[in-house]
Scaffold this motif. Structure first.
Motif, PDB file in Angstrom:
ATOM      1  N   GLY A 135      -4.590   3.648   2.615  1.00 34.63           N
ATOM      2  CA  GLY A 135      -4.797   3.298   4.013  1.00 34.63           C
ATOM      3  C   GLY A 135      -3.473   2.943   4.661  1.00 34.63           C
ATOM      4  O   GLY A 135      -2.517   2.558   3.976  1.00 34.63           O
ATOM      5  N   ASP A 173      -4.714   4.293  10.149  1.00 34.43           N
ATOM      6  CA  ASP A 173      -6.142   3.968  10.198  1.00 34.43           C
ATOM      7  C   ASP A 173      -6.406   2.801  11.141  1.00 34.43           C
ATOM      8  O   ASP A 173      -7.474   2.721  11.750  1.00 34.43           O
ATOM      9  CB  ASP A 173      -6.638   3.622   8.791  1.00 34.43           C
ATOM     10  CG  ASP A 173      -6.398   4.757   7.818  1.00 34.43           C
ATOM     11  OD1 ASP A 173      -6.993   5.831   8.011  1.00 34.43           O
ATOM     12  OD2 ASP A 173      -5.595   4.576   6.876  1.00 34.43           O
ATOM     13  N   ALA A 218      -5.412  -2.821   7.207  1.00 34.31           N
ATOM     14  CA  ALA A 218      -5.716  -1.425   6.871  1.00 34.31           C
ATOM     15  C   ALA A 218      -6.577  -1.362   5.618  1.00 34.31           C
ATOM     16  O   ALA A 218      -7.550  -0.597   5.551  1.00 34.31           O
ATOM     17  CB  ALA A 218      -4.430  -0.624   6.686  1.00 34.31           C
ATOM     18  N   ILE A 248     -10.487   0.142   5.502  1.00 35.72           N
ATOM     19  CA  ILE A 248     -10.881   1.248   4.623  1.00 35.72           C
ATOM     20  C   ILE A 248     -12.044   0.833   3.721  1.00 35.72           C
ATOM     21  O   ILE A 248     -13.006   1.594   3.520  1.00 35.72           O
ATOM     22  CB  ILE A 248      -9.681   1.728   3.791  1.00 35.72           C
ATOM     23  CG1 ILE A 248      -8.636   2.418   4.680  1.00 35.72           C
ATOM     24  CG2 ILE A 248     -10.134   2.665   2.674  1.00 35.72           C
ATOM     25  CD1 ILE A 248      -9.103   3.697   5.349  1.00 35.72           C
ATOM     26  N   ARG A 261     -14.239   4.751   4.620  1.00 36.21           N
ATOM     27  CA  ARG A 261     -13.676   6.010   5.108  1.00 36.21           C
ATOM     28  C   ARG A 261     -12.488   6.443   4.260  1.00 36.21           C
ATOM     29  O   ARG A 261     -11.884   5.642   3.552  1.00 36.21           O
ATOM     30  CB  ARG A 261     -13.197   5.847   6.557  1.00 36.21           C
ATOM     31  CG  ARG A 261     -14.294   5.575   7.563  1.00 36.21           C
ATOM     32  CD  ARG A 261     -13.697   5.513   8.954  1.00 36.21           C
ATOM     33  NE  ARG A 261     -14.693   5.183   9.959  1.00 36.21           N
ATOM     34  CZ  ARG A 261     -14.420   5.050  11.263  1.00 36.21           C
ATOM     35  NH1 ARG A 261     -13.186   5.230  11.691  1.00 36.21           N
ATOM     36  NH2 ARG A 261     -15.381   4.738  12.113  1.00 36.21           N
ATOM     37  N   THR A 303      -8.655   7.677   4.214  1.00 39.56           N
ATOM     38  CA  THR A 303      -7.514   7.405   5.083  1.00 39.56           C
ATOM     39  C   THR A 303      -7.111   8.623   5.919  1.00 39.56           C
ATOM     40  O   THR A 303      -7.271   9.774   5.488  1.00 39.56           O
ATOM     41  CB  THR A 303      -6.297   6.926   4.265  1.00 39.56           C
ATOM     42  OG1 THR A 303      -5.213   6.653   5.165  1.00 39.56           O
ATOM     43  CG2 THR A 303      -5.861   7.971   3.248  1.00 39.56           C
ATOM     44  N   ASN A 304      -6.556   8.355   7.100  1.00 40.51           N
ATOM     45  CA  ASN A 304      -6.034   9.412   7.972  1.00 40.51           C
ATOM     46  C   ASN A 304      -4.567   9.733   7.691  1.00 40.51           C
ATOM     47  O   ASN A 304      -3.960  10.529   8.415  1.00 40.51           O
ATOM     48  CB  ASN A 304      -6.165   8.979   9.445  1.00 40.51           C
ATOM     49  CG  ASN A 304      -7.600   8.877   9.889  1.00 40.51           C
ATOM     50  OD1 ASN A 304      -8.431   9.724   9.549  1.00 40.51           O
ATOM     51  ND2 ASN A 304      -7.911   7.835  10.652  1.00 40.51           N
TER      52      ASN A 304
END
Length: 320
Positions: A61, A79, A257, A261, A266, A268-269
């Motif tokens: 994250g 994120d 972060a 997460i 989710r 991570t972006n």
């Protein structure tokens, strides 16, 4: 493979990057001057992190904070993107659990944050007066021919109390020159400058507020023992400087972060370490859609727009 959570605090003077594990233990940290090039500095720090982690860890994250948090957030695929108040308070509440008042002095701004029972109860920020910031100390250290890293030790050697006007950078510098001409030593003047900065800080940010110990001092200026000692004399209380005082913003947003997460479950972006080799090109234009006439910042990668945001209204989104 173990996961680490990345926090990046990008300010006007420095970039602070921290990677923590699930238990909030620091795996990697870097504090460096951005030299007016936050994108380049972030890329260098990212490559250093890659070399350190090797194949033993993966990024789970990413969070960004600081004045450049939006652009760096887009660059990294953050994120969470959080303001400095939230980031600094989060780190302090995790590492100095009984803290009540945070003093944070950075390169171009300063903050005072009030905590109680694990919550932020109030805060104040100074973004307009340079006399209460690290950049002013840097400038005076250069003028006096004293490395900023040695400022605190020089202040400790002062033999006389010299009062420096601290309400304005112009008056402070003029007053310092005047005191030099009267024969006061560098040590006396440096100590007087530290006391002036603390008086200005407490007057501007603490006015009308109830300051309660334990006090925590963080940010790059906390490396200066002269400022810490001046705080303690002014307040009549001990002031604690955390071990990671210089990266507390990055540390706090890394924790946020990680929590995000795990709560949302989710993925991570994070765009990956190859981001360090991508050119992010920012441009601006004025929107004529209404009387606000927003300045809109547009970020492109290989000719493709990846983000746009305006400075006065919500018409422009901050991500694509």
């Amino acid at each position: 493979m173990k996961k680490v959570y990345l926090g990046v605090d990008i300010g006007s003077v420095s970039i602070n990057l921290v990677a923590i594990d699930y238990n909030n233990e620091i795996v990697f940290k870097e504090y460096s001057r951005s030299n007016g090039q936050p994108l380049i500095s972030t890329k260098k720090a990212l490559l250093n992190l890659k070399d350190k982690l090797k194949d033993d860890y993966e990024i789970g994250g990413v969070g960004t904070t600081g004045s450049g948090r939006q652009l760096i957030g887009i660059m990294l695929g953050a994120d969470v993107v959080k303001n400095e108040i939230t980031a600094h308070a989060t780190a302090t509440m995790n590492y100095v659990k009984d803290a009540r008042t945070i003093f944070e002095i950075g390169g171009q701004d300063s903050k005072m944050i009030f905590l109680k029972d694990g919550f932020i109860t109030d805060f104040a920020m100074n973004t307009v007066c340079a006399a209460g910031t690290g950049s002013f100390l840097d400038h005076q250290a250069e003028r006096l021919g004293v490395p900023i890293e040695e400022f605190g030790e020089h202040a400790k050697k002062a033999e006389k109390n010299v009062r420096i006007a601290g309400r304005c950078t112009v008056f402070a510098e003029s007053d310092m020159i005047s005191k030099q001409q009267f024969g006061f030593s560098k040590e006396d003047i440096i100590n007087g400058l530290c006391e002036a900065l603390v008086r200005n800080y407490l007057s501007n940010l603490g006015r009308g507020k109830k300051l309660e110990p334990p006090y925590v001092f963080q940010g790059g200026v906390a490396a200066n023992n002269g400022i810490k000692d001046a705080f303690e004399r002014e307040l009549g209380e001990k002031v604690f400087v955390p071990e990671n005082f210089h990266v507390m913003g990055a540390l706090g947003v890394a924790i946020l972060a990680k929590e995000f997460i795990h709560e949302t479950k989710r993925k991570t972006n994070f765009r990956g370490f190859e981001t360090a080799h991508i050119d992010f090109v920012p441009t601006t234009f004025e929107c004529s859609g209404c009387s606000n006439v927003c300045e809109v910042i547009k970020v492109e990668v290989n000719g493709q727009v990846v983000a746009m945001w305006g400075d006065k209204c919500g018409k422009w989104s901050n991500s694509f």
